[in-house]
Design a protein around this motif. Structure first.
Motif, PDB file in Angstrom:
ATOM      1  N   GLY A  51      28.448  42.856  36.444  1.00  0.00           N
ATOM      2  CA  GLY A  51      29.787  42.639  36.997  1.00  0.00           C
ATOM      3  C   GLY A  51      30.851  41.998  36.123  1.00  0.00           C
ATOM      4  O   GLY A  51      32.073  42.705  36.015  1.00  0.00           O
ATOM      5  N   TYR A  52      30.615  41.346  35.383  1.00  0.00           N
ATOM      6  CA  TYR A  52      31.511  40.358  34.457  1.00  0.00           C
ATOM      7  C   TYR A  52      31.891  41.428  33.311  1.00  0.00           C
ATOM      8  O   TYR A  52      32.997  41.555  33.126  1.00  0.00           O
TER       9      TYR A  52
ATOM     10  N   LYS B   6      30.726  35.241  34.339  1.00  0.00           N
ATOM     11  CA  LYS B   6      29.726  34.647  33.214  1.00  0.00           C
ATOM     12  C   LYS B   6      29.076  33.397  33.657  1.00  0.00           C
ATOM     13  O   LYS B   6      27.739  33.306  33.443  1.00  0.00           O
ATOM     14  N   GLU B   7      29.708  32.573  34.275  1.00  0.00           N
ATOM     15  CA  GLU B   7      29.325  31.149  34.688  1.00  0.00           C
ATOM     16  C   GLU B   7      28.149  31.472  35.750  1.00  0.00           C
ATOM     17  O   GLU B   7      27.183  30.804  35.854  1.00  0.00           O
ATOM     18  N   ARG B   8      28.315  32.297  36.743  1.00  0.00           N
ATOM     19  CA  ARG B   8      27.423  32.701  37.582  1.00  0.00           C
ATOM     20  C   ARG B   8      26.208  33.189  37.127  1.00  0.00           C
ATOM     21  O   ARG B   8      25.047  32.831  37.469  1.00  0.00           O
ATOM     22  N   ALA B   9      26.185  34.099  36.476  1.00  0.00           N
ATOM     23  CA  ALA B   9      25.126  34.638  35.559  1.00  0.00           C
ATOM     24  C   ALA B   9      24.591  33.681  34.845  1.00  0.00           C
ATOM     25  O   ALA B   9      22.962  33.458  34.913  1.00  0.00           O
TER      26      ALA B   9
ATOM     27  N   GLU C 131      31.651  44.805  33.114  1.00  0.00           N
ATOM     28  CA  GLU C 131      32.592  45.732  34.027  1.00  0.00           C
ATOM     29  C   GLU C 131      34.011  45.543  34.048  1.00  0.00           C
ATOM     30  O   GLU C 131      34.770  46.217  33.729  1.00  0.00           O
ATOM     31  N   ASN C 132      34.181  44.488  34.510  1.00  0.00           N
ATOM     32  CA  ASN C 132      35.348  43.764  34.984  1.00  0.00           C
ATOM     33  C   ASN C 132      36.136  43.540  33.504  1.00  0.00           C
ATOM     34  O   ASN C 132      37.294  43.760  33.396  1.00  0.00           O
ATOM     35  N   TYR C 133      35.411  42.998  32.664  1.00  0.00           N
ATOM     36  CA  TYR C 133      36.112  42.878  31.393  1.00  0.00           C
ATOM     37  C   TYR C 133      36.541  44.187  30.659  1.00  0.00           C
ATOM     38  O   TYR C 133      37.615  44.084  30.238  1.00  0.00           O
ATOM     39  N   LEU C 134      35.627  45.056  30.713  1.00  0.00           N
ATOM     40  CA  LEU C 134      35.981  46.331  30.039  1.00  0.00           C
ATOM     41  C   LEU C 134      37.191  46.847  30.665  1.00  0.00           C
ATOM     42  O   LEU C 134      38.065  47.802  30.107  1.00  0.00           O
ATOM     43  N   GLN C 135      37.157  46.819  32.114  1.00  0.00           N
ATOM     44  CA  GLN C 135      38.386  47.393  32.823  1.00  0.00           C
ATOM     45  C   GLN C 135      39.842  46.603  32.891  1.00  0.00           C
ATOM     46  O   GLN C 135      40.797  47.440  32.815  1.00  0.00           O
ATOM     47  N   THR C 136      39.778  45.429  32.398  1.00  0.00           N
ATOM     48  CA  THR C 136      40.985  44.751  32.387  1.00  0.00           C
ATOM     49  C   THR C 136      41.347  44.108  30.903  1.00  0.00           C
ATOM     50  O   THR C 136      41.965  44.566  30.340  1.00  0.00           O
ATOM     51  N   THR C 137      40.528  43.141  30.513  1.00  0.00           N
ATOM     52  CA  THR C 137      40.781  42.479  29.231  1.00  0.00           C
ATOM     53  C   THR C 137      40.849  43.356  28.126  1.00  0.00           C
ATOM     54  O   THR C 137      41.764  43.276  27.135  1.00  0.00           O
ATOM     55  N   ALA C 138      39.605  44.023  28.140  1.00  0.00           N
ATOM     56  CA  ALA C 138      39.473  44.960  27.077  1.00  0.00           C
ATOM     57  C   ALA C 138      40.590  45.758  26.844  1.00  0.00           C
ATOM     58  O   ALA C 138      41.049  46.276  25.487  1.00  0.00           O
ATOM     59  N   LEU C 139      41.341  46.377  28.090  1.00  0.00           N
ATOM     60  CA  LEU C 139      42.215  47.412  27.708  1.00  0.00           C
ATOM     61  C   LEU C 139      43.472  46.819  27.360  1.00  0.00           C
ATOM     62  O   LEU C 139      44.371  47.296  26.576  1.00  0.00           O
TER      63      LEU C 139
END
Length: 135
Positions: A103-104, A54-57, A106-114
């Motif tokens: 990308g942020y 998110k910081e890079r975005a 997608e990564n969030y949904l694959q890891t943190t959200a699960l």
């Protein structure tokens, strides 16, 4: 006739201070040196952060805005080639901001959200068993 003149005079006297107050609240446009410094700082922040964060975005978004402002400044000065270069840079940074944000998430949904879903499911099971024993 005198009443109309009086009303017109009152309106003019009331409107002039309001319009000058609005004009004084407008932000002055930053100069070229300030915009270049903002762009360089935002671009350095962008390159220093990891991709797909998110910081890079956000950093790419700030750099995009500074590049766009530089483009409009060049356009206003009739430097159209320079303006086109800045606008192209702004468009490239907008795409990068979008890709990093995507990308942020997608990564969030694959890891943190699960992980959060798993914790909520555990809590629901615990509360259901507590409710069953309470009855």
């Amino acid at each position: 006739m005198k009443l109309r003149r009086y009303i017109l005079t009152v309106l003019v006297v009331a409107i002039v201070p309001i319009s000058s107050t609005i004009r004084s609240q407008e932000k002055p446009k930053p100069d070229r040196a300030t915009l270049e410094a903002q762009f360089k700082k935002a671009d350095a922040d962008r390159t220093a952060t990891r991709e797909n964060t998110k910081e890079r975005a956000d950093a790419a978004n700030r750099a995009m805005q500074a590049a766009s402002d530089m483009g409009w400044l060049a356009f206003d000065a009739s430097k159209f080639d320079e303006a086109a270069t800045w606008f192209a840079t702004s468009a490239r940074l907008k795409d990068e901001s979008y890709l990093n944000a995507r990308g942020y998430w997608e990564n969030y949904l694959q890891t943190t959200a699960l992980q959060l879903d798993g914790k909520v499911d555990e809590q629901i099971k615990t509360q259901q068993s507590q409710l069953a024993t309470a009855d």
